[in-house]
Write a protein that holds these residues in place. Structure first.
Motif, PDB file in Angstrom:
ATOM      1  N   ARG A  88      43.646  38.742  34.093  1.00  0.00           N
ATOM      2  CA  ARG A  88      42.671  39.461  34.923  1.00  0.00           C
ATOM      3  C   ARG A  88      42.664  40.966  34.662  1.00  0.00           C
ATOM      4  N   ILE A  89      43.631  41.470  33.925  1.00  0.00           N
ATOM      5  CA  ILE A  89      43.799  42.916  33.779  1.00  0.00           C
ATOM      6  C   ILE A  89      42.558  43.593  33.195  1.00  0.00           C
ATOM      7  N   ASP A  90      41.739  42.847  32.478  1.00  0.00           N
ATOM      8  CA  ASP A  90      40.510  43.416  31.920  1.00  0.00           C
ATOM      9  C   ASP A  90      39.329  43.295  32.892  1.00  0.00           C
ATOM     10  N   GLY A  91      39.591  42.772  34.099  1.00  0.00           N
ATOM     11  CA  GLY A  91      38.547  42.704  35.114  1.00  0.00           C
ATOM     12  C   GLY A  91      37.966  41.328  35.345  1.00  0.00           C
ATOM     13  N   ASN A 112      51.410  23.204  40.698  1.00  0.00           N
ATOM     14  CA  ASN A 112      50.137  22.583  41.036  1.00  0.00           C
ATOM     15  C   ASN A 112      49.814  22.764  42.508  1.00  0.00           C
ATOM     16  N   GLY A 113      48.682  22.243  42.904  1.00  0.00           N
ATOM     17  CA  GLY A 113      48.270  22.250  44.297  1.00  0.00           C
ATOM     18  C   GLY A 113      48.179  23.642  44.895  1.00  0.00           C
ATOM     19  N   GLN A 114      48.654  23.739  46.125  1.00  0.00           N
ATOM     20  CA  GLN A 114      48.572  24.997  46.860  1.00  0.00           C
ATOM     21  C   GLN A 114      49.394  26.098  46.197  1.00  0.00           C
ATOM     22  N   THR A 115      50.499  25.724  45.573  1.00  0.00           N
ATOM     23  CA  THR A 115      51.311  26.732  44.879  1.00  0.00           C
ATOM     24  C   THR A 115      50.498  27.372  43.759  1.00  0.00           C
ATOM     25  N   PHE A 116      49.773  26.555  42.996  1.00  0.00           N
ATOM     26  CA  PHE A 116      48.903  27.070  41.941  1.00  0.00           C
ATOM     27  C   PHE A 116      47.900  28.055  42.536  1.00  0.00           C
ATOM     28  N   THR A 117      47.225  27.637  43.602  1.00  0.00           N
ATOM     29  CA  THR A 117      46.200  28.475  44.230  1.00  0.00           C
ATOM     30  C   THR A 117      46.792  29.792  44.724  1.00  0.00           C
ATOM     31  N   ASP A 118      47.929  29.722  45.404  1.00  0.00           N
ATOM     32  CA  ASP A 118      48.564  30.926  45.937  1.00  0.00           C
ATOM     33  C   ASP A 118      48.961  31.892  44.823  1.00  0.00           C
ATOM     34  N   LEU A 119      49.599  31.378  43.774  1.00  0.00           N
ATOM     35  CA  LEU A 119      50.031  32.227  42.665  1.00  0.00           C
ATOM     36  C   LEU A 119      48.836  32.807  41.919  1.00  0.00           C
ATOM     37  N   TYR A 120      47.794  32.017  41.759  1.00  0.00           N
ATOM     38  CA  TYR A 120      46.580  32.470  41.074  1.00  0.00           C
ATOM     39  C   TYR A 120      45.963  33.638  41.848  1.00  0.00           C
ATOM     40  N   GLU A 121      45.839  33.482  43.164  1.00  0.00           N
ATOM     41  CA  GLU A 121      45.257  34.546  43.986  1.00  0.00           C
ATOM     42  C   GLU A 121      46.139  35.797  43.983  1.00  0.00           C
ATOM     43  N   ARG A 122      47.455  35.629  44.043  1.00  0.00           N
ATOM     44  CA  ARG A 122      48.357  36.782  44.004  1.00  0.00           C
ATOM     45  C   ARG A 122      48.267  37.502  42.660  1.00  0.00           C
ATOM     46  N   GLY A 123      48.158  36.746  41.573  1.00  0.00           N
ATOM     47  CA  GLY A 123      48.023  37.356  40.254  1.00  0.00           C
ATOM     48  C   GLY A 123      46.754  38.179  40.140  1.00  0.00           C
ATOM     49  N   ILE A 124      45.659  37.664  40.683  1.00  0.00           N
ATOM     50  CA  ILE A 124      44.390  38.396  40.672  1.00  0.00           C
ATOM     51  C   ILE A 124      44.523  39.680  41.477  1.00  0.00           C
ATOM     52  N   LYS A 125      45.100  39.590  42.666  1.00  0.00           N
ATOM     53  CA  LYS A 125      45.273  40.776  43.508  1.00  0.00           C
ATOM     54  C   LYS A 125      46.153  41.816  42.826  1.00  0.00           C
ATOM     55  N   LYS A 126      47.205  41.348  42.157  1.00  0.00           N
ATOM     56  CA  LYS A 126      48.110  42.269  41.459  1.00  0.00           C
ATOM     57  C   LYS A 126      47.361  43.021  40.355  1.00  0.00           C
ATOM     58  N   ALA A 127      46.575  42.296  39.571  1.00  0.00           N
ATOM     59  CA  ALA A 127      45.829  42.935  38.483  1.00  0.00           C
ATOM     60  C   ALA A 127      44.777  43.895  39.024  1.00  0.00           C
ATOM     61  N   ASP A 128      44.071  43.476  40.069  1.00  0.00           N
ATOM     62  CA  ASP A 128      43.037  44.338  40.635  1.00  0.00           C
ATOM     63  C   ASP A 128      43.637  45.625  41.216  1.00  0.00           C
ATOM     64  N   ALA A 129      44.791  45.512  41.856  1.00  0.00           N
ATOM     65  CA  ALA A 129      45.458  46.702  42.396  1.00  0.00           C
ATOM     66  C   ALA A 129      45.878  47.639  41.273  1.00  0.00           C
ATOM     67  N   LEU A 130      46.398  47.088  40.200  1.00  0.00           N
ATOM     68  CA  LEU A 130      46.814  47.904  39.060  1.00  0.00           C
ATOM     69  C   LEU A 130      45.609  48.597  38.431  1.00  0.00           C
ATOM     70  N   ARG A 131      44.517  47.874  38.268  1.00  0.00           N
ATOM     71  CA  ARG A 131      43.312  48.473  37.700  1.00  0.00           C
ATOM     72  C   ARG A 131      42.776  49.581  38.591  1.00  0.00           C
ATOM     73  N   SER A 132      42.830  49.385  39.918  1.00  0.00           N
ATOM     74  CA  SER A 132      42.360  50.408  40.865  1.00  0.00           C
ATOM     75  C   SER A 132      43.192  51.676  40.750  1.00  0.00           C
ATOM     76  N   ARG A 133      44.511  51.511  40.619  1.00  0.00           N
ATOM     77  CA  ARG A 133      45.387  52.691  40.470  1.00  0.00           C
ATOM     78  C   ARG A 133      45.095  53.421  39.170  1.00  0.00           C
ATOM     79  N   ARG A 134      44.829  52.685  38.113  1.00  0.00           N
ATOM     80  CA  ARG A 134      44.525  53.331  36.823  1.00  0.00           C
ATOM     81  C   ARG A 134      43.225  54.104  36.869  1.00  0.00           C
ATOM     82  N   GLU A 135      42.258  53.576  37.620  1.00  0.00           N
ATOM     83  CA  GLU A 135      40.941  54.209  37.698  1.00  0.00           C
ATOM     84  C   GLU A 135      40.911  55.403  38.625  1.00  0.00           C
ATOM     85  N   ALA A 136      41.897  55.489  39.525  1.00  0.00           N
ATOM     86  CA  ALA A 136      41.924  56.579  40.513  1.00  0.00           C
ATOM     87  C   ALA A 136      42.380  57.889  39.906  1.00  0.00           C
TER      88      ALA A 136
END
Length: 129
Positions: A82-85, A105-129
């Motif tokens: 996700r780091i490229d957006g 799998n299952g909910q663990t997959f979903t939770d980790l996937y969402e956390r990974g997206i949030k982590k990348a988006d936060a990093l990108r926001s800090r870089r852009e600031a």
């Protein structure tokens, strides 16, 4: 993570990074950081990228046996994708295959996937600031 698990993570990250056919600068930065952590030199790094681009690195071969470390690695792989957006269809397919190899799998997959997206988006926001 052990050095072997770091290497597994690097190989998986390379597979995800080249999945959409375009290795972006932001993705290369993540890969370079992982390679430095493992102690991979430039020539080996370039050979590993070439192997990933040729399809020689299979996502099903990712082996991280410790559950916590596997989950941490998967979250990082999602963030790297996700780091490229965006996460392309090809990248998501590779992530699903890696998750299966890591027995995530299952909910663990979903939770980790969402956390990974949030982590990348936060990093990108800090870089852009």
């Amino acid at each position: 993570m052990s050095q072997m698990e770091d290497l597994e993570l690097l190989l998986a990250a390379m597979t995800v990074a080249v999945a959409d056919g375009e290795l972006r600068r932001s993705e290369m930065g993540v890969l370079t950081g992982l390679a430095n952590r493992v102690g991979i030199g430039r020539v080996s790094f370039d050979a590993m990228i070439a192997a990933a681009e040729s399809g020689a690195l299979l996502p099903e071969n990712v082996l991280i046996h410790d559950r916590g470390r596997a989950e941490q690695a998967f979250e990082l792989l999602v963030a790297q994708a996700r780091i490229d957006g965006q996460i392309s269809t090809q990248e998501r397919e590779i992530l699903v295959r890696i998750a299966a190899a890591l027995k995530i799998n299952g909910q663990t997959f979903t939770d980790l996937y969402e956390r990974g997206i949030k982590k990348a988006d936060a990093l990108r926001s800090r870089r852009e600031a």
